[in-house]
Design a protein around this motif. Sequence first.
Motif, short mmCIF file in Angstrom:
data_model
loop_
_atom_site.label_atom_id
_atom_site.label_comp_id
_atom_site.label_asym_id
_atom_site.label_seq_id
_atom_site.Cartn_x
_atom_site.Cartn_y
_atom_site.Cartn_z
N LEU A 190 42.50 41.21 41.65
CA LEU A 190 43.71 41.85 41.14
C LEU A 190 44.75 40.77 40.88
O LEU A 190 45.04 39.96 41.76
N ALA A 191 45.26 40.73 39.66
CA ALA A 191 46.37 39.84 39.33
C ALA A 191 47.67 40.61 39.48
O ALA A 191 47.78 41.76 39.04
N ARG A 192 48.64 39.96 40.10
CA ARG A 192 49.95 40.57 40.29
C ARG A 192 51.03 39.61 39.81
O ARG A 192 50.90 38.39 39.96
N SER A 193 52.09 40.17 39.26
CA SER A 193 53.26 39.37 38.92
C SER A 193 53.97 38.94 40.21
O SER A 193 53.61 39.37 41.30
N PHE A 194 54.99 38.10 40.05
CA PHE A 194 55.67 37.56 41.22
C PHE A 194 56.26 38.65 42.11
O PHE A 194 56.35 38.50 43.33
N ASP A 195 56.64 39.79 41.50
CA ASP A 195 57.23 40.87 42.29
C ASP A 195 56.20 41.86 42.82
O ASP A 195 56.55 42.89 43.39
N GLY A 196 54.90 41.55 42.63
CA GLY A 196 53.84 42.39 43.18
C GLY A 196 53.31 43.44 42.23
O GLY A 196 52.39 44.20 42.59
N THR A 197 53.82 43.52 41.02
CA THR A 197 53.35 44.51 40.05
C THR A 197 51.94 44.15 39.57
O THR A 197 51.69 43.01 39.18
N PRO A 198 50.99 45.09 39.59
CA PRO A 198 49.64 44.79 39.11
C PRO A 198 49.63 44.56 37.60
O PRO A 198 50.23 45.35 36.85
N ILE A 199 48.98 43.49 37.17
CA ILE A 199 48.97 43.14 35.74
C ILE A 199 47.57 42.89 35.20
O ILE A 199 47.38 42.82 33.99
#
Length: 304
Positions: free
Chosen positions: A53-62
């Motif tokens: 799972l890739a997440r942005s710096f704020d934890g949003t799944p991307i």
Amino acid sequence: MNDATQPFRVDVVDYAPALPDLRTVRETVFVQEQQVPIEEEWDALDPDCVHVLARSFDGTPIGTGRLTPEHKIGRMAVLRDWRGNGVGDAMLLALIEAAHQRGWREVSLHAQVSAIDFYLRHGFQPYGERFWEAGIEHQSMRRSLAGPKAIDDRETAIATIVALVDNARRGLWIYTRELDPGLFDHPAVVDAFRRFGTSGRGVEAHFLLQDAAAPQRAHAPLLALAQRLPSIFLFREVDDPVDRAYPSAYLANDAGGCYFRTLGHRFDGEADLHAPGRARQLRMAFMAVWERARTVSEYRVLGI
């Protein structure tokens, strides 16, 4: 459109707790965007797969991807605003590393025809005839996991550096001209070094520079990180004329991984996450130069 300099991270995740995030990405990309029937998107293999799972710096799944028990990579999806930022490269390398850890010698996948060039960049080769799956034309592709792979673009180079830093146990050895702008100043790379430096494992990263003044002039973000962690990030500058004429650059870790660039001012080279002999050779060559290099005392003005 997302700013391409925004950092992200990729993790192997447990299926059940990560399912809501996996659904967010896969159903957005496959079901809503590509019109794949939802009953075809989720299958009985999912609970038994390795998921990233890739997440942005704020934890949003991307982004998402999976590795099946049949040694197949699939369900590679990146949200539209994050495409072109290296997320897919980083997830693919994480899945390849997971296959390496399981001792697999080969992985395969069904690539959407529009993504064939992406997989070719990572050493996958097509085989067989094209076919249709879920209403989309596909091509079977496979890659051997033995031997080095060519790196010929910045996105793959960045993903490779991140993988090597994340895979390191306690040591990194980096021979670089000037903390190469475009590579070592990329947020994903800086974030990987931050995770390494704050892991609490007694780690050290040794940097040999050919031009120590250039990163200082450019306010390289790795120097700011080193200022906070001076016992972990160690810098020396090559001093011997023979060493200063050395044209190459490389990174090696203590987990048997390395990335070597014949011409240090270019991105292209070759990398292998599992080449202990080659990594050991590079570390030995590095330490020989390290012993006769000078400590970068001017960095101490910055508190390094």
